[in-house]
Write a protein that holds these residues in place. Structure first.
Motif, PDB file in Angstrom:
ATOM      1  N   UNK A 243      45.726  60.034  46.914  1.00 55.93           N
ATOM      2  CA  UNK A 243      44.451  59.590  47.473  1.00 55.93           C
ATOM      3  C   UNK A 243      44.349  60.070  48.915  1.00 55.93           C
ATOM      4  N   UNK A 244      43.600  61.142  49.107  1.00 51.22           N
ATOM      5  CA  UNK A 244      43.481  61.759  50.432  1.00 51.22           C
ATOM      6  C   UNK A 244      42.212  61.280  51.122  1.00 51.22           C
ATOM      7  N   UNK A 245      42.360  60.732  52.326  1.00 52.75           N
ATOM      8  CA  UNK A 245      41.248  60.103  53.036  1.00 52.75           C
ATOM      9  C   UNK A 245      41.061  60.724  54.418  1.00 52.75           C
ATOM     10  N   UNK A 246      40.017  61.521  54.569  1.00 55.10           N
ATOM     11  CA  UNK A 246      39.634  62.020  55.884  1.00 55.10           C
ATOM     12  C   UNK A 246      40.584  63.018  56.502  1.00 55.10           C
ATOM     13  N   UNK A 275      36.047  62.443  51.798  1.00 53.59           N
ATOM     14  CA  UNK A 275      35.953  63.026  53.132  1.00 53.59           C
ATOM     15  C   UNK A 275      34.518  63.499  53.361  1.00 53.59           C
ATOM     16  N   UNK A 276      33.844  62.878  54.270  1.00 48.68           N
ATOM     17  CA  UNK A 276      32.438  63.194  54.511  1.00 48.68           C
ATOM     18  C   UNK A 276      32.271  64.605  55.072  1.00 48.68           C
ATOM     19  N   UNK A 277      31.605  65.451  54.298  1.00 49.41           N
ATOM     20  CA  UNK A 277      31.257  66.784  54.768  1.00 49.41           C
ATOM     21  C   UNK A 277      32.361  67.810  54.728  1.00 49.41           C
ATOM     22  N   UNK A 278      33.533  67.450  54.236  1.00 50.88           N
ATOM     23  CA  UNK A 278      34.638  68.411  54.265  1.00 50.88           C
ATOM     24  C   UNK A 278      35.599  68.153  53.105  1.00 50.88           C
ATOM     25  N   UNK A 279      35.430  68.900  52.029  1.00 48.94           N
ATOM     26  CA  UNK A 279      36.314  68.732  50.893  1.00 48.94           C
ATOM     27  C   UNK A 279      36.492  70.027  50.128  1.00 48.94           C
ATOM     28  N   UNK A 280      37.717  70.324  49.745  1.00 51.46           N
ATOM     29  CA  UNK A 280      38.024  71.535  48.998  1.00 51.46           C
ATOM     30  C   UNK A 280      38.992  71.189  47.878  1.00 51.46           C
ATOM     31  N   UNK A 281      38.726  71.703  46.702  1.00 55.17           N
ATOM     32  CA  UNK A 281      39.637  71.518  45.581  1.00 55.17           C
ATOM     33  C   UNK A 281      39.918  72.887  44.965  1.00 55.17           C
ATOM     34  N   UNK A 295      31.273  58.879  53.561  1.00 58.24           N
ATOM     35  CA  UNK A 295      32.022  58.107  54.540  1.00 58.24           C
ATOM     36  C   UNK A 295      33.017  57.230  53.779  1.00 58.24           C
ATOM     37  N   UNK A 296      34.251  57.184  54.252  1.00 51.04           N
ATOM     38  CA  UNK A 296      35.303  56.457  53.541  1.00 51.04           C
ATOM     39  C   UNK A 296      34.998  54.968  53.471  1.00 51.04           C
ATOM     40  N   UNK A 297      34.521  54.408  54.572  1.00 48.79           N
ATOM     41  CA  UNK A 297      34.180  52.999  54.587  1.00 48.79           C
ATOM     42  C   UNK A 297      33.087  52.667  53.596  1.00 48.79           C
ATOM     43  N   UNK A 298      32.075  53.533  53.483  1.00 48.34           N
ATOM     44  CA  UNK A 298      30.996  53.316  52.521  1.00 48.34           C
ATOM     45  C   UNK A 298      31.531  53.341  51.094  1.00 48.34           C
ATOM     46  N   UNK A 299      32.437  54.279  50.832  1.00 46.43           N
ATOM     47  CA  UNK A 299      33.010  54.363  49.487  1.00 46.43           C
ATOM     48  C   UNK A 299      33.817  53.106  49.149  1.00 46.43           C
ATOM     49  N   UNK A 300      34.627  52.649  50.093  1.00 48.87           N
ATOM     50  CA  UNK A 300      35.442  51.454  49.843  1.00 48.87           C
ATOM     51  C   UNK A 300      34.564  50.218  49.656  1.00 48.87           C
TER      52      UNK A 300
END
Length: 308
Positions: A243-246, A275-281, A295-300
Protein backbone atom coordinates in the motif's frame (compact mmCIF):
# COMPACT_ATOMS: atom_id res chain seq x y z
CA UNK A 1 16.16 -6.81 -10.70
CA UNK A 2 18.32 -4.46 -12.76
CA UNK A 3 16.42 -5.33 -15.95
CA UNK A 4 13.08 -4.78 -14.23
CA UNK A 5 14.10 -1.35 -12.87
CA UNK A 6 15.36 -0.30 -16.29
CA UNK A 7 11.94 -1.21 -17.67
CA UNK A 8 10.33 0.90 -14.95
CA UNK A 9 12.49 3.91 -15.81
CA UNK A 10 11.80 3.51 -19.51
CA UNK A 11 8.09 3.25 -18.84
CA UNK A 12 8.05 6.45 -16.80
CA UNK A 13 10.20 8.45 -19.19
CA UNK A 14 8.84 7.24 -22.53
CA UNK A 15 6.10 9.36 -24.10
CA UNK A 16 5.10 6.34 -26.18
CA UNK A 17 4.46 4.18 -23.13
CA UNK A 18 3.12 6.72 -20.65
CA UNK A 19 -0.54 6.07 -21.51
CA UNK A 20 -0.14 2.36 -20.80
CA UNK A 21 1.24 2.77 -17.29
CA UNK A 22 -1.84 3.22 -15.13
CA UNK A 23 -5.55 3.54 -14.85
CA UNK A 24 -5.88 7.24 -14.09
CA UNK A 25 -8.90 8.61 -12.25
CA UNK A 26 -9.40 12.19 -11.14
CA UNK A 27 -11.44 11.73 -7.94
CA UNK A 28 -12.23 9.17 -5.25
CA UNK A 29 -14.23 6.77 -7.36
CA UNK A 30 -16.46 4.39 -5.40
CA UNK A 31 -15.61 1.69 -7.95
CA UNK A 32 -12.00 1.90 -6.78
CA UNK A 33 -13.03 1.77 -3.13
CA UNK A 34 -15.30 -1.22 -3.78
CA UNK A 35 -12.42 -2.99 -5.53
CA UNK A 36 -9.79 -2.16 -2.91
CA UNK A 37 -11.84 -2.90 0.19
CA UNK A 38 -12.12 -6.69 -0.32
CA UNK A 39 -8.45 -6.88 -1.30
CA UNK A 40 -7.52 -5.35 2.04
CA UNK A 41 -10.05 -7.47 3.89
CA UNK A 42 -8.81 -10.70 2.33
CA UNK A 43 -5.07 -10.10 2.58
CA UNK A 44 -2.80 -11.63 5.22
CA UNK A 45 -0.42 -8.69 5.52
CA UNK A 46 -0.12 -5.04 4.53
CA UNK A 47 3.17 -3.24 3.94
CA UNK A 48 2.56 0.52 4.00
CA UNK A 49 5.00 2.77 2.17
CA UNK A 50 4.53 6.43 3.10
CA UNK A 51 5.95 9.49 1.36
CA UNK A 52 5.46 13.23 1.54
CA UNK A 53 2.02 13.05 -0.06
CA UNK A 54 0.62 11.49 3.12
CA UNK A 55 2.19 14.26 5.18
CA UNK A 56 0.71 16.95 2.93
CA UNK A 57 -2.70 15.28 3.08
CA UNK A 58 -2.53 15.78 6.85
CA UNK A 59 -1.99 19.51 6.30
CA UNK A 60 1.71 19.42 7.18
CA UNK A 61 2.92 21.16 4.05
CA UNK A 62 6.37 22.71 3.69
CA UNK A 63 5.22 25.54 1.43
CA UNK A 64 2.43 28.04 0.91
CA UNK A 65 0.45 29.53 3.77
CA UNK A 66 1.91 27.31 6.49
CA UNK A 67 5.45 28.24 5.48
CA UNK A 68 4.66 31.93 5.07
CA UNK A 69 2.96 32.19 8.47
CA UNK A 70 5.79 30.50 10.33
CA UNK A 71 8.84 31.85 8.49
CA UNK A 72 7.94 35.41 7.41
CA UNK A 73 11.18 36.83 8.86
CA UNK A 74 13.36 34.20 7.16
CA UNK A 75 11.53 34.73 3.87
CA UNK A 76 12.19 38.47 4.05
CA UNK A 77 15.84 38.14 5.08
CA UNK A 78 16.91 35.14 2.99
CA UNK A 79 14.30 35.06 0.21
CA UNK A 80 13.37 31.46 1.04
CA UNK A 81 10.70 29.75 -1.04
CA UNK A 82 9.75 26.79 1.17
CA UNK A 83 10.84 24.81 4.24
CA UNK A 84 12.49 22.04 2.26
CA UNK A 85 14.87 24.33 0.39
CA UNK A 86 15.34 26.36 3.56
CA UNK A 87 17.05 23.32 5.03
CA UNK A 88 19.75 23.61 2.35
CA UNK A 89 20.28 27.36 2.65
CA UNK A 90 24.02 28.24 2.94
CA UNK A 91 23.85 30.26 6.13
CA UNK A 92 26.95 32.29 7.01
CA UNK A 93 26.92 31.28 10.66
CA UNK A 94 25.86 28.38 12.87
CA UNK A 95 23.76 30.82 14.88
CA UNK A 96 21.63 31.56 11.79
CA UNK A 97 21.50 27.94 10.69
CA UNK A 98 20.17 26.73 14.04
CA UNK A 99 17.72 29.60 14.32
CA UNK A 100 16.14 28.27 11.15
CA UNK A 101 16.40 24.57 11.98
CA UNK A 102 15.13 24.92 15.54
CA UNK A 103 11.95 26.57 14.30
CA UNK A 104 11.62 24.03 11.49
CA UNK A 105 11.92 21.13 13.94
CA UNK A 106 9.63 22.72 16.51
CA UNK A 107 6.68 23.17 14.15
CA UNK A 108 7.19 19.89 12.27
CA UNK A 109 8.16 17.59 15.13
CA UNK A 110 7.11 18.95 18.51
CA UNK A 111 4.38 21.59 18.17
CA UNK A 112 1.88 19.66 16.10
CA UNK A 113 -0.98 17.25 16.53
CA UNK A 114 -1.32 13.99 14.69
CA UNK A 115 -2.91 14.33 11.28
CA UNK A 116 -6.32 12.74 10.73
CA UNK A 117 -5.21 10.59 7.74
CA UNK A 118 -2.74 8.81 10.02
CA UNK A 119 -5.45 7.99 12.55
CA UNK A 120 -7.79 6.79 9.79
CA UNK A 121 -5.00 4.67 8.32
CA UNK A 122 -4.34 3.00 11.66
CA UNK A 123 -8.04 2.20 12.03
CA UNK A 124 -7.95 0.65 8.56
CA UNK A 125 -5.00 -1.71 9.22
CA UNK A 126 -4.88 -2.22 12.99
CA UNK A 127 -6.45 -5.68 12.86
CA UNK A 128 -4.05 -6.84 10.15
CA UNK A 129 -0.44 -7.94 10.21
CA UNK A 130 1.10 -4.66 9.06
CA UNK A 131 4.41 -2.86 8.80
CA UNK A 132 5.32 0.70 7.80
CA UNK A 133 8.29 2.06 5.87
CA UNK A 134 8.17 5.84 6.07
CA UNK A 135 10.45 8.43 4.46
CA UNK A 136 9.12 11.41 6.46
CA UNK A 137 11.06 12.52 9.56
CA UNK A 138 8.06 13.90 11.50
CA UNK A 139 7.04 10.75 13.41
CA UNK A 140 3.36 11.10 12.64
CA UNK A 141 2.93 7.33 12.66
CA UNK A 142 4.17 7.11 16.24
CA UNK A 143 1.90 9.97 17.30
CA UNK A 144 -1.09 8.23 15.71
CA UNK A 145 -0.49 5.09 17.75
CA UNK A 146 1.28 2.80 15.29
CA UNK A 147 3.58 0.39 17.11
CA UNK A 148 7.22 1.52 17.06
CA UNK A 149 8.23 -2.09 16.42
CA UNK A 150 6.25 -1.96 13.16
CA UNK A 151 7.85 1.21 11.76
CA UNK A 152 11.06 1.72 9.80
CA UNK A 153 12.16 5.35 9.25
CA UNK A 154 15.17 4.97 6.94
CA UNK A 155 15.55 8.71 6.28
CA UNK A 156 15.96 9.81 9.89
CA UNK A 157 14.19 11.72 12.63
CA UNK A 158 13.86 15.44 13.29
CA UNK A 159 13.99 14.73 17.02
CA UNK A 160 17.62 13.59 16.98
CA UNK A 161 21.03 15.22 16.55
CA UNK A 162 24.17 13.57 15.22
CA UNK A 163 27.78 14.53 14.69
CA UNK A 164 28.06 16.35 11.35
CA UNK A 165 31.07 14.23 10.39
CA UNK A 166 29.63 11.03 11.92
CA UNK A 167 32.55 10.55 14.28
CA UNK A 168 30.34 8.12 16.22
CA UNK A 169 27.12 6.19 15.73
CA UNK A 170 25.40 7.79 18.70
CA UNK A 171 22.30 9.99 18.38
CA UNK A 172 21.07 12.63 20.81
CA UNK A 173 17.53 13.67 21.71
CA UNK A 174 17.09 17.36 20.89
CA UNK A 175 13.69 18.40 22.28
CA UNK A 176 14.99 20.43 25.21
CA UNK A 177 17.70 22.31 23.29
CA UNK A 178 15.41 22.94 20.30
CA UNK A 179 12.85 24.63 22.51
CA UNK A 180 15.58 26.69 24.20
CA UNK A 181 16.86 27.81 20.79
CA UNK A 182 13.43 28.93 19.63
CA UNK A 183 12.77 30.76 22.89
CA UNK A 184 16.11 32.59 22.70
CA UNK A 185 16.17 33.34 18.95
CA UNK A 186 16.34 36.98 17.89
CA UNK A 187 16.73 38.50 14.43
CA UNK A 188 17.07 35.03 12.87
CA UNK A 189 19.95 34.04 15.16
CA UNK A 190 20.33 32.02 18.33
CA UNK A 191 22.87 32.78 21.10
CA UNK A 192 26.28 31.26 20.44
CA UNK A 193 26.23 29.21 23.62
CA UNK A 194 23.23 27.26 22.31
CA UNK A 195 24.95 26.12 19.10
CA UNK A 196 25.17 22.31 19.50
CA UNK A 197 28.57 20.62 19.53
CA UNK A 198 29.42 16.95 19.26
CA UNK A 199 30.11 15.61 22.78
CA UNK A 200 32.82 13.31 21.41
CA UNK A 201 34.86 15.34 18.87
CA UNK A 202 33.67 18.87 19.64
CA UNK A 203 32.68 19.44 16.03
CA UNK A 204 29.45 20.69 14.53
CA UNK A 205 26.17 18.80 14.85
CA UNK A 206 23.43 18.09 12.32
CA UNK A 207 19.83 16.96 12.36
CA UNK A 208 19.66 13.21 11.88
CA UNK A 209 18.11 13.24 8.41
CA UNK A 210 19.64 11.71 5.30
CA UNK A 211 21.37 14.48 3.38
CA UNK A 212 24.79 13.03 2.55
CA UNK A 213 27.14 10.13 3.25
CA UNK A 214 27.57 11.24 6.88
CA UNK A 215 24.03 10.20 7.84
CA UNK A 216 24.26 8.19 11.08
CA UNK A 217 22.47 4.86 11.32
CA UNK A 218 22.58 3.75 14.95
CA UNK A 219 21.68 0.37 16.45
CA UNK A 220 18.01 1.35 16.58
CA UNK A 221 18.06 2.07 12.83
CA UNK A 222 19.56 -1.34 12.04
CA UNK A 223 17.14 -3.15 14.34
CA UNK A 224 14.21 -1.47 12.56
CA UNK A 225 15.65 -2.45 9.19
CA UNK A 226 15.95 -6.07 10.35
CA UNK A 227 12.29 -6.11 11.41
CA UNK A 228 11.29 -4.61 8.04
CA UNK A 229 13.22 -7.26 6.10
CA UNK A 230 11.88 -10.03 8.32
CA UNK A 231 8.31 -8.86 7.69
CA UNK A 232 8.92 -9.15 3.96
CA UNK A 233 10.51 -12.60 4.26
CA UNK A 234 7.72 -13.88 6.49
CA UNK A 235 5.00 -12.69 4.09
CA UNK A 236 6.43 -13.26 0.62
CA UNK A 237 4.29 -16.39 0.10
CA UNK A 238 1.17 -14.99 1.79
CA UNK A 239 -1.43 -12.58 0.45
CA UNK A 240 0.46 -9.33 0.92
CA UNK A 241 -0.68 -5.87 -0.14
CA UNK A 242 1.88 -3.18 -0.90
CA UNK A 243 0.00 0.00 0.00
CA UNK A 244 1.92 2.99 -1.33
CA UNK A 245 0.75 6.39 -0.08
CA UNK A 246 2.04 9.67 -1.51
CA UNK A 247 5.46 8.50 -2.70
CA UNK A 248 6.97 10.79 -5.31
CA UNK A 249 8.44 9.41 -8.52
CA UNK A 250 11.38 11.79 -8.02
CA UNK A 251 12.59 9.65 -5.07
CA UNK A 252 11.52 6.10 -5.94
CA UNK A 253 14.42 3.95 -4.75
CA UNK A 254 13.37 3.38 -1.13
CA UNK A 255 9.68 2.48 -1.53
CA UNK A 256 8.28 2.66 -5.06
CA UNK A 257 10.81 0.54 -6.97
CA UNK A 258 11.05 -2.18 -4.28
CA UNK A 259 7.25 -2.33 -4.08
CA UNK A 260 7.00 -2.76 -7.85
CA UNK A 261 9.69 -5.43 -7.87
CA UNK A 262 8.18 -7.44 -5.00
CA UNK A 263 4.72 -7.20 -6.57
CA UNK A 264 6.14 -8.77 -9.70
CA UNK A 265 8.05 -11.46 -7.81
CA UNK A 266 5.57 -12.47 -5.10
CA UNK A 267 2.80 -14.65 -6.51
CA UNK A 268 0.11 -13.49 -4.08
CA UNK A 269 1.07 -9.81 -3.90
CA UNK A 270 -1.08 -6.83 -4.86
CA UNK A 271 0.05 -3.22 -5.31
CA UNK A 272 -2.17 -0.25 -4.43
CA UNK A 273 -0.95 3.30 -5.06
CA UNK A 274 -2.90 6.30 -3.76
CA UNK A 275 -1.31 9.55 -4.81
CA UNK A 276 -2.99 12.71 -6.04
CA UNK A 277 -1.77 13.62 -9.51
CA UNK A 278 1.20 11.27 -9.58
CA UNK A 279 0.90 7.55 -10.18
CA UNK A 280 2.66 5.04 -12.40
CA UNK A 281 2.10 1.32 -12.76
CA UNK A 282 4.46 -0.72 -15.00
CA UNK A 283 2.69 -2.96 -17.46
CA UNK A 284 4.40 -6.00 -15.92
CA UNK A 285 2.25 -5.66 -12.78
CA UNK A 286 -0.84 -3.83 -14.00
CA UNK A 287 -3.07 -6.93 -13.61
CA UNK A 288 -2.30 -7.03 -9.89
CA UNK A 289 -2.25 -3.28 -9.24
CA UNK A 290 -4.50 -0.26 -9.00
CA UNK A 291 -3.78 3.46 -8.94
CA UNK A 292 -6.16 5.91 -7.30
CA UNK A 293 -5.64 9.56 -8.25
CA UNK A 294 -6.92 11.07 -5.01
CA UNK A 295 -5.97 12.93 -1.91
CA UNK A 296 -5.06 10.21 0.60
CA UNK A 297 -7.18 11.69 3.36
CA UNK A 298 -10.22 11.84 1.07
CA UNK A 299 -9.74 8.21 0.11
CA UNK A 300 -9.43 7.08 3.73
CA UNK A 301 -12.58 9.03 4.58
CA UNK A 302 -14.42 7.35 1.74
CA UNK A 303 -13.34 3.79 2.48
CA UNK A 304 -14.64 4.13 6.05
CA UNK A 305 -18.17 4.25 4.61
CA UNK A 306 -17.68 0.76 3.19
CA UNK A 307 -16.31 -0.74 6.39
CA UNK A 308 -18.63 -3.19 8.08
Amino acid sequence: MKVFLLKCLNAINSKENINNLSRIKSTVDDKDVIKIKPILDDCDAILIGAGCGLLYSAGLTYFGKRFEENFADFIEKYNMSDMYLGGYYPFDTEEEKWAYWSRHILINRYNKKVGKPYIDLLNLVKDKDYFVINTNANRQFQLAGFSQDKIFDPQGNYGLFQCKKACQDKLYDNEKIIKEMVKSEKDCKIPTHLVPKCPKCGGEMEVNIRRNNYFVQDNGWYESEKRYKKFIRDNRDRKIVFLELGVSITTPAIIKYPFWKMTEEFENAYYICINKGEGHIPREIEKKSIYVNSDIGDFLDRIKIFQS
